[in-house]
Write an enzyme that holds these catalytic residues in place. Structure first.
Site, PDB file in Angstrom:
ATOM      1  N   SER A  89       1.258  -1.920  -7.327  1.00 25.59           N
ATOM      2  CA  SER A  89       0.965  -3.118  -8.140  1.00 25.59           C
ATOM      3  C   SER A  89      -0.041  -4.022  -7.421  1.00 25.59           C
ATOM      4  CB  SER A  89       2.257  -3.861  -8.492  1.00 25.59           C
ATOM      5  OG  SER A  89       3.103  -4.069  -7.376  1.00 25.59           O
ATOM      6  N   GLY A  92       6.460   1.984   2.732  1.00 25.20           N
ATOM      7  CA  GLY A  92       7.926   2.027   2.780  1.00 25.20           C
ATOM      8  C   GLY A  92       8.628   1.506   1.540  1.00 25.20           C
ATOM      9  N   LEU A 106       0.818  -1.211   0.000  1.00 23.15           N
ATOM     10  CA  LEU A 106       0.000   0.000   0.000  1.00 23.15           C
ATOM     11  C   LEU A 106       0.853   1.264   0.000  1.00 23.15           C
ATOM     12  CD1 LEU A 106      -2.744  -1.016   2.617  1.00 23.15           C
ATOM     13  CD2 LEU A 106      -2.868  -1.140   0.118  1.00 23.15           C
ATOM     14  N   SER A 107       0.236   2.368  -0.357  1.00 23.95           N
ATOM     15  CA  SER A 107       0.886   3.678  -0.303  1.00 23.95           C
ATOM     16  C   SER A 107       1.343   3.942   1.138  1.00 23.95           C
ATOM     17  CB  SER A 107      -0.117   4.752  -0.749  1.00 23.95           C
ATOM     18  OG  SER A 107       0.479   6.029  -0.708  1.00 23.95           O
ATOM     19  N   GLY A 108       2.590   4.342   1.284  1.00 21.61           N
ATOM     20  CA  GLY A 108       3.108   4.654   2.622  1.00 21.61           C
ATOM     21  C   GLY A 108       3.719   3.473   3.357  1.00 21.61           C
ATOM     22  N   SER A 123       9.287   2.898  -1.504  1.00 22.39           N
ATOM     23  CA  SER A 123      10.245   3.798  -2.162  1.00 22.39           C
ATOM     24  C   SER A 123      11.517   3.963  -1.328  1.00 22.39           C
ATOM     25  CB  SER A 123       9.625   5.172  -2.392  1.00 22.39           C
ATOM     26  OG  SER A 123       8.549   5.049  -3.299  1.00 22.39           O
TER      27      SER A 123
HETATM   28  S1  ADX Z   1       0.033   1.363  -9.024  1.00 17.66           S
HETATM   29  O1  ADX Z   1      -1.182   0.880  -8.338  1.00 17.66           O
HETATM   30  O2  ADX Z   1      -0.260   1.785 -10.390  1.00 17.66           O
HETATM   31  O3  ADX Z   1       1.140   0.369  -8.966  1.00 17.66           O
HETATM   32  P1  ADX Z   1       1.926   3.395  -8.164  1.00 17.66           P
HETATM   33  O4  ADX Z   1       2.798   2.722  -7.154  1.00 17.66           O
HETATM   34  O5  ADX Z   1       2.474   3.562  -9.525  1.00 17.66           O
HETATM   35  O6  ADX Z   1       0.489   2.649  -8.179  1.00 17.66           O
HETATM   36  O7  ADX Z   1       1.526   4.854  -7.644  1.00 17.66           O
HETATM   37  C1  ADX Z   1       0.919   4.980  -6.384  1.00 17.66           C
HETATM   38  C2  ADX Z   1       1.027   6.418  -5.860  1.00 17.66           C
HETATM   39  O8  ADX Z   1       0.123   7.253  -6.540  1.00 17.66           O
HETATM   40  C3  ADX Z   1       0.649   6.471  -4.391  1.00 17.66           C
HETATM   41  O9  ADX Z   1       1.782   6.373  -3.540  1.00 17.66           O
HETATM   42  C4  ADX Z   1      -0.030   7.819  -4.254  1.00 17.66           C
HETATM   43  O10 ADX Z   1       0.950   8.803  -3.952  1.00 17.66           O
HETATM   44  C5  ADX Z   1      -0.557   8.128  -5.636  1.00 17.66           C
HETATM   45  N1  ADX Z   1      -2.008   7.932  -5.823  1.00 17.66           N
HETATM   46  C6  ADX Z   1      -2.859   8.854  -6.325  1.00 17.66           C
HETATM   47  N2  ADX Z   1      -4.098   8.360  -6.436  1.00 17.66           N
HETATM   48  C7  ADX Z   1      -4.061   7.072  -5.993  1.00 17.66           C
HETATM   49  C8  ADX Z   1      -5.048   6.042  -5.868  1.00 17.66           C
HETATM   50  N3  ADX Z   1      -6.326   6.223  -6.228  1.00 17.66           N
HETATM   51  N4  ADX Z   1      -4.661   4.838  -5.366  1.00 17.66           N
HETATM   52  C9  ADX Z   1      -3.371   4.643  -5.012  1.00 17.66           C
HETATM   53  N5  ADX Z   1      -2.404   5.578  -5.100  1.00 17.66           N
HETATM   54  C10 ADX Z   1      -2.734   6.799  -5.596  1.00 17.66           C
END
Ligand code: ADX
Length: 192
Positions: free
Chosen positions: A100, A31, A27-29, A33
């Protein structure tokens, strides 16, 4: 990437005999990156030709083309996977940091990389959601919970965790240094 840059110290030089992709998903956040950047630096220090592929940065560089619906995420993730596969020809190390979220798409990338005779190291970044919501450095969870961002992974969009990841990292209970040491060791094993 053209071959590997040999380290001057033969004791620490690690020249992979085959390439590998280290794929950080979560998930976003969680760790991804931060750990990916540390890993790239560590592997370069060991003499490995290393390329870092950060989902956020690739999206920014590629312009405003792709959104966060399933089709766009899959296109984005497949492009990253294809770049990884290309890098495997020169025994390079690709490091991916991308949410992903879809298992099938990650598995496609694994199959592609493995078909080049390279290793695929899937790393499940597993920080609990309440911790992510509490920390929320970009304020995105707050917006997602308020409904201001649609299709936000983990809140209003699916995330499918790996079933058999090569490693699991939870940065809410493990230091970056400790996780880094484990991953470097796995890369060594998988590339020799
Ligand atoms: S992925 O799902 O297509 O693999 P990726 O890792 O490139 O995502 O980008 C995710 C980043 O985009 C998050 O860390 C966040 O900063 C930003 N973001 C903006 N909108 C969304 C969303 N709807 N869901 C997840 N991340 C988002």
């Amino acid at each position: 990437v053209k071959g590997n840059i040999p380290s001057r110290d033969p004791e620490t030089a690690h020249r992979p005999v085959r390439g590998a992709t280290v794929w950080l998903t979560g998930l976003s956040g969680s760790g991804k990156s931060t750990l990916a950047a540390h890993l790239a630096r560590a592997l370069r220090g060991l003499g490995c030709a290393t390329e870092l592929l950060d989902g956020d940065q690739i999206r920014a560089a590629a312009g405003a083309g792709l959104g966060f619906g399933r089709a766009d995420r899959d296109t984005h993730v497949r492009r990253i996977g294809a770049r990884c596969a290309d890098l495997m020809a020169g025994q390079g190390i690709a490091i991916v940091a991308a949410i992903s979220p879809y298992r099938a798409t990650r598995d496609e990338c694994r199959a592609l990389v493995e078909s080049r005779g390279a290793g695929f190291i899937e790393v499940a970044m597993q920080c609990p959601l309440p911790v992510l919501i509490r920390r929320d450095p970009k304020g995105l969870y707050k917006k997602a919970l308020a409904g201001e961002i649609k299709n936000f992974t983990g809140i209003s969009d699916p995330y499918e965790p790996p079933i058999f990841p090569e490693a699991t990292v939870d940065i809410s209970i493990e230091s970056v240094d400790s996780a880094l040491r484990r991953l470097v060791q796995i890369v060594r094993v998988k590339t020799t």
